[in-house]
Design a protein around this motif. Structure first.
Motif, PDB file in Angstrom:
ATOM      1  N   TYR A   1     -11.529 -59.020  36.493  1.00  0.00           N
ATOM      2  CA  TYR A   1     -10.917 -58.059  37.029  1.00  0.00           C
ATOM      3  C   TYR A   1     -10.546 -57.182  35.699  1.00  0.00           C
ATOM      4  O   TYR A   1     -10.076 -57.526  34.821  1.00  0.00           O
ATOM      5  CB  TYR A   1      -9.513 -58.532  37.405  1.00  0.00           C
ATOM      6  CG  TYR A   1      -8.457 -57.533  37.727  1.00  0.00           C
ATOM      7  CD1 TYR A   1      -8.551 -56.984  38.941  1.00  0.00           C
ATOM      8  CD2 TYR A   1      -7.175 -57.479  37.109  1.00  0.00           C
ATOM      9  CE1 TYR A   1      -7.504 -56.029  39.236  1.00  0.00           C
ATOM     10  CE2 TYR A   1      -6.484 -56.798  37.499  1.00  0.00           C
ATOM     11  CZ  TYR A   1      -6.443 -56.005  38.446  1.00  0.00           C
ATOM     12  OH  TYR A   1      -5.556 -54.877  38.724  1.00  0.00           O
ATOM     13  N   ASN A   2     -10.839 -56.010  35.954  1.00  0.00           N
ATOM     14  CA  ASN A   2     -10.675 -54.897  35.167  1.00  0.00           C
ATOM     15  C   ASN A   2     -10.553 -53.534  35.603  1.00  0.00           C
ATOM     16  O   ASN A   2     -11.324 -52.665  36.123  1.00  0.00           O
ATOM     17  CB  ASN A   2     -11.735 -54.868  34.158  1.00  0.00           C
ATOM     18  CG  ASN A   2     -11.512 -53.945  32.893  1.00  0.00           C
ATOM     19  OD1 ASN A   2     -10.967 -52.849  32.892  1.00  0.00           O
ATOM     20  ND2 ASN A   2     -11.952 -54.563  31.823  1.00  0.00           N
ATOM     21  N   PRO A   3      -9.106 -53.153  35.677  1.00  0.00           N
ATOM     22  CA  PRO A   3      -8.717 -52.120  36.520  1.00  0.00           C
ATOM     23  C   PRO A   3      -8.511 -50.731  35.433  1.00  0.00           C
ATOM     24  O   PRO A   3      -8.031 -49.605  35.895  1.00  0.00           O
ATOM     25  CB  PRO A   3      -7.307 -52.320  36.936  1.00  0.00           C
ATOM     26  CG  PRO A   3      -6.848 -53.235  35.947  1.00  0.00           C
ATOM     27  CD  PRO A   3      -7.816 -53.928  35.498  1.00  0.00           C
ATOM     28  N   VAL A   4      -9.235 -50.752  34.303  1.00  0.00           N
ATOM     29  CA  VAL A   4      -8.877 -49.618  33.544  1.00  0.00           C
ATOM     30  C   VAL A   4      -9.804 -48.433  33.805  1.00  0.00           C
ATOM     31  O   VAL A   4     -10.975 -48.763  34.291  1.00  0.00           O
ATOM     32  CB  VAL A   4      -9.247 -50.012  32.067  1.00  0.00           C
ATOM     33  CG1 VAL A   4      -8.985 -48.715  31.125  1.00  0.00           C
ATOM     34  CG2 VAL A   4      -8.326 -51.214  31.577  1.00  0.00           C
ATOM     35  N   LYS A   5      -9.249 -47.377  33.980  1.00  0.00           N
ATOM     36  CA  LYS A   5     -10.021 -46.022  34.439  1.00  0.00           C
ATOM     37  C   LYS A   5     -10.534 -45.449  33.068  1.00  0.00           C
ATOM     38  O   LYS A   5      -9.854 -45.255  32.143  1.00  0.00           O
ATOM     39  CB  LYS A   5      -9.093 -45.029  35.214  1.00  0.00           C
ATOM     40  CG  LYS A   5      -9.936 -43.591  35.329  1.00  0.00           C
ATOM     41  CD  LYS A   5      -9.089 -42.696  35.932  1.00  0.00           C
ATOM     42  CE  LYS A   5      -8.630 -42.867  37.358  1.00  0.00           C
ATOM     43  NZ  LYS A   5      -7.728 -41.587  37.803  1.00  0.00           N
ATOM     44  N   ILE A   6     -11.919 -45.445  32.822  1.00  0.00           N
ATOM     45  CA  ILE A   6     -12.372 -44.819  31.793  1.00  0.00           C
ATOM     46  C   ILE A   6     -12.824 -43.481  32.106  1.00  0.00           C
ATOM     47  O   ILE A   6     -13.439 -43.010  32.906  1.00  0.00           O
ATOM     48  CB  ILE A   6     -13.827 -45.574  31.293  1.00  0.00           C
ATOM     49  CG1 ILE A   6     -13.481 -47.120  30.965  1.00  0.00           C
ATOM     50  CG2 ILE A   6     -14.646 -44.729  30.235  1.00  0.00           C
ATOM     51  CD1 ILE A   6     -12.701 -47.366  29.780  1.00  0.00           C
ATOM     52  N   ILE A   7     -12.422 -42.437  30.997  1.00  0.00           N
ATOM     53  CA  ILE A   7     -12.646 -41.018  31.223  1.00  0.00           C
ATOM     54  C   ILE A   7     -13.413 -40.766  29.939  1.00  0.00           C
ATOM     55  O   ILE A   7     -12.970 -40.905  28.895  1.00  0.00           O
ATOM     56  CB  ILE A   7     -11.463 -40.355  31.136  1.00  0.00           C
ATOM     57  CG1 ILE A   7     -10.579 -40.735  32.498  1.00  0.00           C
ATOM     58  CG2 ILE A   7     -11.727 -38.915  31.429  1.00  0.00           C
ATOM     59  CD1 ILE A   7      -9.113 -40.380  32.539  1.00  0.00           C
ATOM     60  N   MET A  16     -10.660 -51.159  26.895  1.00  0.00           N
ATOM     61  CA  MET A  16     -10.884 -51.538  28.180  1.00  0.00           C
ATOM     62  C   MET A  16     -10.725 -53.038  28.569  1.00  0.00           C
ATOM     63  O   MET A  16     -11.523 -53.906  29.093  1.00  0.00           O
ATOM     64  CB  MET A  16     -12.106 -51.334  28.760  1.00  0.00           C
ATOM     65  CG  MET A  16     -12.600 -51.401  30.027  1.00  0.00           C
ATOM     66  SD  MET A  16     -14.320 -50.767  30.460  1.00  0.00           S
ATOM     67  CE  MET A  16     -14.367 -50.844  32.132  1.00  0.00           C
TER      68      MET A  16
END
Lengths: 387, 387
Positions: A7-13, A146
């Motif tokens: 589970y990894n909900p980090v939004k990468i920009i 992340m």
């Protein structure tokens, strides 16, 4: 493959010019605490870009978060965040600032006494929340951008401990390779070795029939080996820095460890060298990893042979020779980045090994490594091999 | 590497015995609609495991969701969900059931008229929400279990259209390889080719200096090539099925396309063959992909050569010869899974090509592929090469 949860909900920009996106990602109306480190962001233009993005927000600042961030320092930020009713934190810096930010975010809402408890008494004390935070990453290395983990140092006791929780994922992380162009070589080489060792901790264990995980791990290692020297040579090489940055993120976002055993003994031992001597985190890993691989070469045999063949093209010689060649190739790679791999090169002698053994005994550290078979006496031998 | 955003909050729960986890993942007190397909879950024990996990919940059932799920069928489920005040949907099945579930979840709260609008009028109609849903996956193939996209077919107009939104990620997906042991060979081979082509759509374009993305894509392809024949031979091979299942998920969760160009013309063309002739989705991809690669071999040259060398060990001969050998190896792989790659083997003739050209012209489809240079006349030529 072992059972796993991922589970990894980090939004990468990711990419050039993306700091401007912070304006949309931080909730409108939030009272923002911007955290940073020694102030390099005020020299390389990052500070101005962040402030421009946050011009519609109320922003407070907390600078001076040091490498291996100190509990003592961070508690000042917790105080500030409470007083100013902060409801979003933006970490602008490398993994230390971000780890510190995770601590602040959790400590602000912690109501079970001294926040150090959620590091020192993990079994008993569970986090119930954290205020939301995001990151602008300026140093590829730790992967903290992340994941939900952090490592915090308590100066008073020279302890360096970890924590993590589902509440301490960044909401977003901005990765603009251009923010890293002004990094000194020492930090770049540390970052490469840190990311490389993160992969090794999750890959160099024993096979569990997980060929995709193996190949992704090998892909990160090969990319670091290819791109690392390029960024050392020219830190303004956008493509190489971007590839290094994304590799460092992928090295510790949970994907590599999904369904496979993990080691982490190198980190556990390395943390002590930082706590006692202030040696850069990555350098402690470079000191410990080769000796640990040699010491555990029997139980890590299959993976060491695979690593040698797929990463370093080592296919000739006896198994023993191939394993030693793979470990030597690793050392040579670290050395090529100006990273020394023996304790004496850091002016550390036998007395430190004794001190670490005592600290582990006192804390009851045992059963390290993917087979839970590394005991304090093994740690002693591994460190002796690194003298 | 191109700039990119990556966000994927799906919790993956992988491994044998994990259906029981559904009990904890579905919110307590939720009124649950369980969606499924043709009823195979009632023969292989999956239904019982799900019902056991949901024994504390109020559960409604909606079965009969067909392959290439029909708008007409799904609208009945939308009606049921509204009437019964459903607040969580659990998809139990393969990608079609899950795609249909995404549609239902979004349609239940859609307040801008006929839900078909969010597929047919994408530019004008944005989703504002969806009720939460999770999945128990019983067929590795589409990757729908770890993304927010779906493909829905409207029988009345023979249209097959896609949609996706940040609201249509599953909250969780349970991947237990044991649920797939009773799959017929046709569905397994379809799944392998589907996953394989998903990777190709994101990998076989042109290089943008993204070595890690390339290696991860190649890792998925190699794993499918290795594990695919094993699962065809023995669908109860837990390890092989697990590796295939995880590969299919990783093939379309957004990681492979992060920072690189993507093609998707093979899918756009293939959808028409399914819409007009009901040919299995994966088989339409196997028909279109080889011709498309040949037709675009000049603009895809670098990647075709890399694909040939790294996936099929093709390193000898002229560039042209190596490219053709790589495409032939792909066809041979599909054929080895009993998947035919020419239209005549599916009793489809030239008239269908004319029909597809007309449909594309009518819908104004243009600028397909990673360079937006595939026009309707190119689609015609590609399909002619597949006759």
């Amino acid at each position: 493959m072992n059972n796993f949860k991922f589970y990894n909900p980090v939004k990468i920009i990711f990419g050039k010019g993306t700091i401007a996106e912070v304006a949309k990602e931080v909730p409108a109306g939030a009272r923002v605490l911007m955290t940073y480190g020694g102030g390099s962001i005020k020299k390389n233009g990052v500070y101005e870009q962040v402030m421009e993005a946050l011009k519609e927000h109320t922003v407070f600042e907390f600078g001076g978060i040091e490498p291996n961030p100190h509990y003592e320092t961070l508690m000042q930020a917790v105080e500030l965040a409470k007083n100013e009713k902060i409801d979003f934190i933006l970490s602008v810096g490398g993994g230390s600032v971000l780890d510190g930010t995770k601590f602040i975010a959790a400590a602000v809402v912690f109501d079970q006494g001294d926040p150090w408890r959620f590091l020192a008494e993990k079994a008993a004390v569970k986090l119930k929340g954290a205020i939301p935070f995001g990151a602008v990453l300026t140093l590829p290395a730790t992967g903290s951008e992340m994941n939900s983990g952090a490592v915090i140092t308590k100066v008073a006791t020279k302890e360096k401990l970890t924590f993590g929780s589902p509440f301490t994922f960044p909401k977003f992380s901005v990765l603009d390779p251009e923010t890293t162009f002004s990094l000194p070589p020492r930090q770049i080489s540390n970052g490469i070795v840190d990311a490389f060792t993160h992969v090794m901790e999750q890959y160099l264990t024993y096979p569990v029939n997980a060929p995709l995980q193996d190949r992704i791990a090998e892909g990160v290692l090969l990319t670091l080996i290819e791109e690392g020297p390029k960024v050392m040579q020219n830190p303004s090489d956008y493509n190489a820095m971007g590839n290094f940055m994304w590799s460092a993120t992928m090295a510790l976002n949970g994907l590599l460890s999904a369904g496979v055993p993990t080691d982490w003994a190198t980190h556990m031992i390395g943390h002590e060298l930082t706590a006692l001597h202030g040696i850069d985190h990555a350098r402690t890993l470079a000191i410990v990893l080769p000796s640990l691989l040699r010491y555990k070469s029997e139980t890590k045999k299959e993976k060491l042979l695979q690593y040698g063949a797929r990463i370093w093209n080592i296919t000739e010689g006896s198994e023993e020779e191939r394993i030693e060649a793979a470990i030597q190739a690793t050392v040579k790679f670290f050395n090529s980045l100006d990273i020394a791999t023996t304790l004496h090169e850091y002016d550390v002698d036998r007395a430190t090994i004794t001190a670490i053994v005592e600290r582990f005994q006192k804390r009851g550290v045992r059963n390290l490594g993917e087979r839970a078979d590394i005991q304090v006496e093994d740690v002693e031998k591994i460190l002796e091999m690194s003298l």
